[in-house]
Write a protein that holds these residues in place. Structure first.
Motif, PDB file in Angstrom:
ATOM      1  N   ARG A 271      35.231  41.721  43.678  1.00 11.50           N
ATOM      2  CA  ARG A 271      35.994  41.883  42.438  1.00 11.50           C
ATOM      3  C   ARG A 271      35.072  42.028  41.233  1.00 11.50           C
ATOM      4  O   ARG A 271      35.396  42.732  40.269  1.00 11.50           O
ATOM      5  N   ALA A 272      33.917  41.361  41.269  1.00 12.95           N
ATOM      6  CA  ALA A 272      32.947  41.499  40.178  1.00 12.95           C
ATOM      7  C   ALA A 272      32.375  42.908  40.147  1.00 12.95           C
ATOM      8  O   ALA A 272      32.149  43.482  39.069  1.00 12.95           O
ATOM      9  N   GLN A 277      31.282  44.511  35.068  1.00 14.23           N
ATOM     10  CA  GLN A 277      30.523  43.718  34.109  1.00 14.23           C
ATOM     11  C   GLN A 277      29.305  43.102  34.797  1.00 14.23           C
ATOM     12  O   GLN A 277      29.282  42.959  36.025  1.00 14.23           O
ATOM     13  N   PRO A 278      28.290  42.714  34.043  1.00  9.20           N
ATOM     14  CA  PRO A 278      27.149  42.028  34.655  1.00  9.20           C
ATOM     15  C   PRO A 278      27.612  40.769  35.391  1.00  9.20           C
ATOM     16  O   PRO A 278      28.534  40.079  34.933  1.00  9.20           O
ATOM     17  N   PHE A 279      26.979  40.469  36.522  1.00 15.44           N
ATOM     18  CA  PHE A 279      27.389  39.288  37.277  1.00 15.44           C
ATOM     19  C   PHE A 279      26.205  38.699  38.023  1.00 15.44           C
ATOM     20  O   PHE A 279      25.204  39.375  38.288  1.00 15.44           O
ATOM     21  N   ILE A 280      26.353  37.421  38.368  1.00 13.36           N
ATOM     22  CA  ILE A 280      25.410  36.715  39.226  1.00 13.36           C
ATOM     23  C   ILE A 280      26.205  36.178  40.408  1.00 13.36           C
ATOM     24  O   ILE A 280      27.228  35.523  40.223  1.00 13.36           O
ATOM     25  N   TRP A 281      25.716  36.447  41.606  1.00 12.79           N
ATOM     26  CA  TRP A 281      26.430  36.068  42.827  1.00 12.79           C
ATOM     27  C   TRP A 281      25.837  34.796  43.418  1.00 12.79           C
ATOM     28  O   TRP A 281      24.642  34.730  43.697  1.00 12.79           O
ATOM     29  N   HIS A 282      26.683  33.795  43.611  1.00  6.22           N
ATOM     30  CA  HIS A 282      26.289  32.594  44.358  1.00  6.22           C
ATOM     31  C   HIS A 282      26.743  32.792  45.800  1.00  6.22           C
ATOM     32  O   HIS A 282      27.917  32.661  46.119  1.00  6.22           O
ATOM     33  N   ILE A 283      25.802  33.128  46.667  1.00  3.52           N
ATOM     34  CA  ILE A 283      26.119  33.406  48.059  1.00  3.52           C
ATOM     35  C   ILE A 283      26.436  32.106  48.787  1.00  3.52           C
ATOM     36  O   ILE A 283      25.905  31.042  48.437  1.00  3.52           O
ATOM     37  N   MET A 302      21.786  46.929  45.656  1.00  2.00           N
ATOM     38  CA  MET A 302      22.081  47.063  44.224  1.00  2.00           C
ATOM     39  C   MET A 302      20.979  47.815  43.482  1.00  2.00           C
ATOM     40  O   MET A 302      21.207  48.295  42.371  1.00  2.00           O
ATOM     41  N   GLN A 303      19.793  47.892  44.105  1.00  2.00           N
ATOM     42  CA  GLN A 303      18.617  48.398  43.389  1.00  2.00           C
ATOM     43  C   GLN A 303      18.458  47.605  42.092  1.00  2.00           C
ATOM     44  O   GLN A 303      18.213  48.158  41.007  1.00  2.00           O
ATOM     45  N   ALA A 304      18.602  46.295  42.253  1.00  2.00           N
ATOM     46  CA  ALA A 304      18.640  45.395  41.102  1.00  2.00           C
ATOM     47  C   ALA A 304      17.301  45.374  40.377  1.00  2.00           C
ATOM     48  O   ALA A 304      16.238  45.326  41.011  1.00  2.00           O
ATOM     49  N   PRO A 305      17.321  45.398  39.048  1.00  2.42           N
ATOM     50  CA  PRO A 305      16.078  45.254  38.285  1.00  2.42           C
ATOM     51  C   PRO A 305      15.489  43.861  38.522  1.00  2.42           C
ATOM     52  O   PRO A 305      16.182  42.934  38.931  1.00  2.42           O
ATOM     53  N   GLU A 306      14.215  43.732  38.252  1.00  2.00           N
ATOM     54  CA  GLU A 306      13.519  42.486  38.583  1.00  2.00           C
ATOM     55  C   GLU A 306      14.139  41.274  37.888  1.00  2.00           C
ATOM     56  O   GLU A 306      14.216  40.190  38.477  1.00  2.00           O
ATOM     57  N   LEU A 331      21.152  41.827  29.395  1.00  2.00           N
ATOM     58  CA  LEU A 331      22.520  42.061  29.851  1.00  2.00           C
ATOM     59  C   LEU A 331      22.859  43.547  29.869  1.00  2.00           C
ATOM     60  O   LEU A 331      23.636  44.007  30.711  1.00  2.00           O
ATOM     61  N   HIS A 332      22.286  44.296  28.945  1.00  4.53           N
ATOM     62  CA  HIS A 332      22.520  45.746  28.924  1.00  4.53           C
ATOM     63  C   HIS A 332      21.964  46.388  30.201  1.00  4.53           C
ATOM     64  O   HIS A 332      22.624  47.246  30.807  1.00  4.53           O
ATOM     65  N   ILE A 333      20.797  45.954  30.621  1.00  7.83           N
ATOM     66  CA  ILE A 333      20.195  46.477  31.852  1.00  7.83           C
ATOM     67  C   ILE A 333      21.064  46.085  33.056  1.00  7.83           C
ATOM     68  O   ILE A 333      21.335  46.908  33.940  1.00  7.83           O
ATOM     69  N   TRP A 334      21.503  44.826  33.089  1.00  6.22           N
ATOM     70  CA  TRP A 334      22.354  44.379  34.195  1.00  6.22           C
ATOM     71  C   TRP A 334      23.669  45.153  34.212  1.00  6.22           C
ATOM     72  O   TRP A 334      24.171  45.518  35.269  1.00  6.22           O
ATOM     73  N   ASN A 335      24.212  45.412  33.036  1.00  9.31           N
ATOM     74  CA  ASN A 335      25.469  46.145  32.941  1.00  9.31           C
ATOM     75  C   ASN A 335      25.323  47.563  33.485  1.00  9.31           C
ATOM     76  O   ASN A 335      26.179  48.047  34.237  1.00  9.31           O
ATOM     77  N   GLN A 336      24.260  48.231  33.089  1.00 10.11           N
ATOM     78  CA  GLN A 336      24.029  49.591  33.589  1.00 10.11           C
ATOM     79  C   GLN A 336      23.906  49.611  35.108  1.00 10.11           C
ATOM     80  O   GLN A 336      24.430  50.509  35.781  1.00 10.11           O
ATOM     81  N   ASN A 337      23.239  48.611  35.668  1.00 10.01           N
ATOM     82  CA  ASN A 337      23.075  48.512  37.109  1.00 10.01           C
ATOM     83  C   ASN A 337      24.432  48.360  37.813  1.00 10.01           C
ATOM     84  O   ASN A 337      24.724  49.057  38.791  1.00 10.01           O
ATOM     85  N   THR A 338      25.282  47.470  37.286  1.00 12.50           N
ATOM     86  CA  THR A 338      26.607  47.266  37.886  1.00 12.50           C
ATOM     87  C   THR A 338      27.464  48.515  37.766  1.00 12.50           C
ATOM     88  O   THR A 338      28.147  48.909  38.712  1.00 12.50           O
ATOM     89  N   GLN A 339      27.431  49.153  36.614  1.00 17.51           N
ATOM     90  CA  GLN A 339      28.229  50.358  36.415  1.00 17.51           C
ATOM     91  C   GLN A 339      27.824  51.471  37.385  1.00 17.51           C
ATOM     92  O   GLN A 339      28.671  52.189  37.919  1.00 17.51           O
TER      93      GLN A 339
END
Length: 360
Positions: A271-272, A277-283, A302-306, A331-339
């Protein structure tokens, strides 16, 4: 034109209602596709808030798991065309024996027996998806199960996604929701949702928020239970409020409204992603730390930034370190990644459509 079928979905509530959350979304979407569902669950109490409409929906029965072992109850049931055992739960032997006997007596084919597995981004998932597995013992010996793996890439079962999800999000009044739930939020303040287990970095996050204009929305259950003792030890508290239990649409709206979402488990991760939106996952933590590899596989997909990788590792206790400052540029970088990943996923076939297609 879709063929109408009856689906038996079996779910055991292990903890935190996450498995039931996935099974309920699956049920809702099958109903929306014109299917009928019997949802067998060992503890349906969470549906009172998760899905208050459940007991009034046409083409749906919510049945107690125990009834699947009662011959008297089974005698009056129509055989289903599909059995789904969610997340490796084992179907009651009495249920299997009853319908095997009936299939043999009426010379009917076995139902499609699907083991709906957990979600993972690990590279073996496409290889395992849709593999048949012969039943080697018990009343259904000689029948076949199929392992169906949700996933983030082509060649997997895809993700649960309602056909009208993006339209609902576009119609959502984000400003009104934020005004209702955080009326004093400053223009430069972030609205942050917290849905977690007991993350290692929670004290760091709460301490960081003290000196900011941000507001934290804490969901009920384990998140609230984790936050309260930490706050009790702090001389000064951040701006925060506790949310009540809500249905699944309400949970989605919270994710849409917030600037940063902390999510946990499987259902809220998906759902995230759809929220964008930017998110952090607690696995979900496992005793043998098998979840570490699963988390890294997801971050690779995700090709997540560092900075996002670091935040996930610290939040999940995979590595020690300081919780990163929630700066606007981060947060802008995280947002772009999620989008980017949301757009990629939206072009793939959703899980229910794939299940129906698998049935032919």
């Amino acid at each position: 034109m879709k063929t109408h079928r009856l689906w038996d979905i079996f779910c055991t509530v292990i903890d935190n209602h996450g498995d039931l959350g996935v099974c309920w979304r699956l049920t809702r979407q099958l109903l929306a596709h014109g299917q009928s569902v019997r949802l067998w669950v060992d503890d349906a109490s969470a549906l009172n808030w998760m899905a208050p409409e459940a007991h009034a929906l046409p083409d749906l029965q919510v049945l107690p798991w125990a009834d699947a072992s009662q011959n008297e109850a089974l005698t009056h049931l129509k055989p289903a065309e599909v059995w789904i055992e969610a997340f490796g739960c084992t179907l009651p032997e009495a249920f299997v024996a009853h319908f095997v006997e009936r299939a043999v007596a009426t010379r009917q084919q076995q139902p499609a027996w699907i083991n709906l597995e957990y979600l993972s981004a690990e590279d073996w998932v496409p290889r395992m998806h849709c593999l048949p597995s012969p039943v080697m013992s018990g009343p259904a010996k000689g029948w076949t199960k199929t392992f169906f793996y949700p996933g983030f890439t082509e060649g997997t079962g895809g993700l649960l996604r309602e056909t009208d999800l993006l339209q609902r999000q576009q119609r959502f009044d984000r400003a009104a929701w934020r005004q209702q739930h955080a009326p004093g939020l400053a223009p430069d303040g972030l609205l942050i949702s917290l849905f977690c287990y007991e993350p290692a970095a929670l004290p760091q996050l709460l301490s960081q928020l003290v000196s900011t204009p941000h507001h934290l929305l804490v969901t009920p259950g384990r998140p609230l239970a984790a936050v309260q003792p930490t706050l009790a030890s702090m001389p000064v508290h951040p701006s925060w409020s506790a949310l009540p239990y809500t249905d699944q649409n309400g949970f989605d709206e919270m994710l849409w409204a917030c600037d940063l979402n902390f999510v946990r488990g499987e259902d809220s991760l998906v759902r995230a992603l759809w929220a964008g939106q930017p998110f952090i996952w607690h696995i979900y933590p496992q005793d043998d730390n098998a979840h570490h590899a699963k988390l890294e596989a997801f971050l690779d997909w995700m090709q997540a930034p560092e900075s996002l990788r670091k935040a996930h590792r610290v939040w999940n206790g995979v590595e020690a370190g300081e919780w990163p400052a929630l700066k606007a540029e981060t947060l802008h970088i995280w947002n772009q990644n999620t989008q980017t990943k949301r757009h990629q996923l939206s072009g793939q076939t959703d899980l229910v459509t794939q299940l129906i297609k698998f049935m032919g």
